[in-house]
Design an enzyme around this catalytic site. Structure first.
Site, PDB file in Angstrom:
ATOM      1  N   THR A 441      47.566 -22.395 -50.702  1.00 25.51           N
ATOM      2  CA  THR A 441      47.267 -23.795 -50.414  1.00 25.51           C
ATOM      3  C   THR A 441      46.173 -24.279 -51.347  1.00 25.51           C
ATOM      4  O   THR A 441      45.201 -23.556 -51.605  1.00 25.51           O
ATOM      5  CB  THR A 441      46.851 -23.978 -48.940  1.00 25.51           C
ATOM      6  OG1 THR A 441      46.534 -25.355 -48.703  1.00 25.51           O
ATOM      7  CG2 THR A 441      45.647 -23.126 -48.574  1.00 25.51           C
ATOM      8  N   HIS A 493      42.842  -8.967 -40.024  1.00 26.10           N
ATOM      9  CA  HIS A 493      42.165  -7.666 -40.085  1.00 26.10           C
ATOM     10  C   HIS A 493      42.908  -6.593 -39.296  1.00 26.10           C
ATOM     11  O   HIS A 493      42.637  -5.400 -39.441  1.00 26.10           O
ATOM     12  CB  HIS A 493      40.732  -7.813 -39.541  1.00 26.10           C
ATOM     13  CG  HIS A 493      39.758  -6.863 -40.188  1.00 26.10           C
ATOM     14  ND1 HIS A 493      40.149  -5.703 -40.815  1.00 26.10           N
ATOM     15  CD2 HIS A 493      38.405  -6.912 -40.303  1.00 26.10           C
ATOM     16  CE1 HIS A 493      39.087  -5.070 -41.277  1.00 26.10           C
ATOM     17  NE2 HIS A 493      38.004  -5.788 -40.980  1.00 26.10           N
TER      18      HIS A 493
END
Length: 522
Positions: A441, A493
């Site tokens: 983006t 994560h």
């Protein structure tokens, strides 16, 4: 032997759809490859055609029902006698087309629709599993107005695309059940349509304007004026005097077009509006003049974007790591070859092509960043499909470039230009916005210096580009002004360790600061 009619195989990110409209009824004869039912997903309407010629013997999924990928929607039997009998009973047809036309000519206005042909329920498309409902954006035809087969009757706005609902045959609308602004579910009945009913339906509507107003799902009468829902919404937005608006609909009904015309001409403004200012000033002496407010419903696309962004933050262990890249080498290369590149490939050389190619190479080196999480499984992708976020007036969409590792920079630039144009026109297909393994983006085009991009599930990482800004940098012991860009990599994560995320971003930095590495694969 009956042949099953099945829903299409949906993309991996689409869980279900809705039966928008059946173009055939049980007993109707169908030809091979003839459109028989439409399935609406969260992005596009999928057409289901007849696998064999025969007669529609059974409908297992009614309009509005939610269906899964490859679910059986109905069955087709052999022959067409049953369909002919049913049509004969419904229409009272005992002669040929000539007899039917004579019947239409001599029938009373109220019976004209029945004499012209059978009636159909106009249904919303079948939405994909990820789309729960849509909004009736616009009716292009009014009750009694003659239309041709496959002519657009209405637009349904979902969270990603605008879906068109077309006429099932030549005829006219008998009744509109879902007015503009109404929320509808997949395959919900929007209107009743009569074949060959144009003039008769219009006459009947003219003779009974009060009845037409009563049957509208959400028409409202203000004073002696009857407003359609879309017109009422526009009147509220612009705070207009309804008594000054002339309605052109049946029975003087005020349509959206009438209100828009009054807005453009400025002929329906309320004269009392300035008088309200003194009261406001008395309540809040420090504020002078009018304090207008406008309340509009959130679009389906904006609602879905909001829901998915919140869901991404609630379900993923999302972290963001940052770095900066010296864009000098890429800018010099671009300045040197931009004219030659434009002549050779008929497209401008931008920055996104370099980022997509650099990301493709980095994804090959760090497969965890290119993976996705499916429940308790990790899916490693042996290819690079990179989604490029495109901003439109309706919201953000992410079309996907397929197999970017094998694409040339010119192919990337052409694909992005094409995506951008079709996204703004609402012409992107559902398959073009599904299945990406990584997303880029670019907030820099709007002036963003640094941001934290949010994951696009089920992907596990997203790269944020930002504005190129000249800053003093230490280069070989000296201070130089260099064109720098901050990069942000948000990652899940649960899947990606911090070491891999940082090294991935460093690899991107090295490839962009020395573009020759992309050619030498080092």
């Amino acid at each position: 032997m009956a042949t099953e009619i099945k829903a299409p195989t949906f993309p991996e990110s689409v869980a279900e759809g809705s039966v928008a409209a059946w173009h055939k009824k049980p007993g109707d004869s169908v030809e091979r490859d003839e459109l028989i039912v439409e399935i609406e997903t969260d992005k596009v309407v999928l057409e289901v055609v007849a696998p064999e010629a025969g007669t529609l013997s059974e409908v297992l999924a009614e309009e509005g029902d939610t269906v899964q990928s490859d679910q059986v929607l109905g069955r087709i039997g052999e022959g067409g006698a049953k369909g002919d009998e049913k049509k004969s009973e419904a229409k009272g047809e005992k002669g040929d087309a000539k007899a039917e036309q004579e019947s239409e000519a001599t029938a009373e206005p109220e019976s004209a629709p029945a004499a012209g042909g059978q009636t159909h329920e106009v249904k919303a498309p079948t939405f994909p599993e990820s789309i729960q409902e849509g909004t009736v954006a616009t009716w292009h035809k009014q009750v009694g107005e003659a239309v041709k087969r496959d002519e657009v009757l209405a637009d349904i706005e979902t969270d990603k695309v605008v879906l068109e609902v077309v006429a099932p045959a030549d005829g006219a609308l008998q009744e509109i059940r879902a007015e503009e602004g109404s929320q509808v579910e997949s395959e919900a009945v929007l209107a009743i349509f009569a074949e060959g009913a144009g003039g008769g339906a219009a006459t009947a509507a003219d003779e009974t304007p009060a009845a037409s107003a009563d049957t509208g799902a959400s028409d409202e009468k203000i004073g002696d004026k009857i407003l359609a829902p879309a017109a009422r919404k526009l009147v509220a937005e612009h705070d207009l005097d309804v008594s000054r608006i002339e309605g052109t609909g049946k029975g003087g009904r005020i349509l959206k077009e009438d209100v828009q015309r009054a807005v453009n001409e400025g002929s329906a403004k309320k004269a009392e509006k300035p008088a309200a200012a003194p009261k406001q000033a008395a309540a809040a002496p420090v504020v002078e003049g009018e304090r207008p407010e406008k309340r509009v419903p959130m679009s389906r696309l904006r609602q879905t974007i909001a829901k998915r962004l919140v869901q991404a933050q609630q379900t993923a262990a999302m972290l963001t790591t940052y770095n900066e890249v010296d864009m000098g080498a890429v800018m010099e290369l671009r300045a040197q070859y931009k004219d030659t590149f434009l002549k050779a490939h008929d497209v401008k050389l931008g920055f996104m092509g370099f980022f997509v190619k650099a990301a493709s190479e980095a994804l090959k080196r760090f497969p965890d960043v290119n993976a996705s999480i499916d429940g308790t499984d990790i899916v490693y992708h042996g290819y690079q499909d990179i989604g490029v976020a495109v901003s439109t007036d309706r919201g953000l969409v992410v079309p996907v470039l397929r197999d970017t590792d094998s694409m040339k920079i010119a192919d990337v630039e052409k694909g992005i230009v094409d995506f951008g144009k079709r996204a703004r026109d609402g012409k992107l297909g559902i398959d073009e916005m599904q299945g990406g393994t990584f997303t880029i983006t670019n907030g820099g085009i709007f002036g963003s210096l640094m941001s934290t991009p949010i994951l696009n599930p089920p992907q596990t990482a997203i790269l944020g580009m930002h504005k190129i800004q000249e800053r003093p940098m230490a280069v070989n012991g000296k201070v130089e002004i260099r064109p720098m860009m901050y990069l942000a990599l948000s990652y899940d994560h649960r899947m990606i360790d911090g070491k891999d995320a940082v090294q991935f971003l460093v690899t991107l930095k090295e490839l962009l600061e020395d573009p020759a590495r992309l050619l030498l694969d080092i």
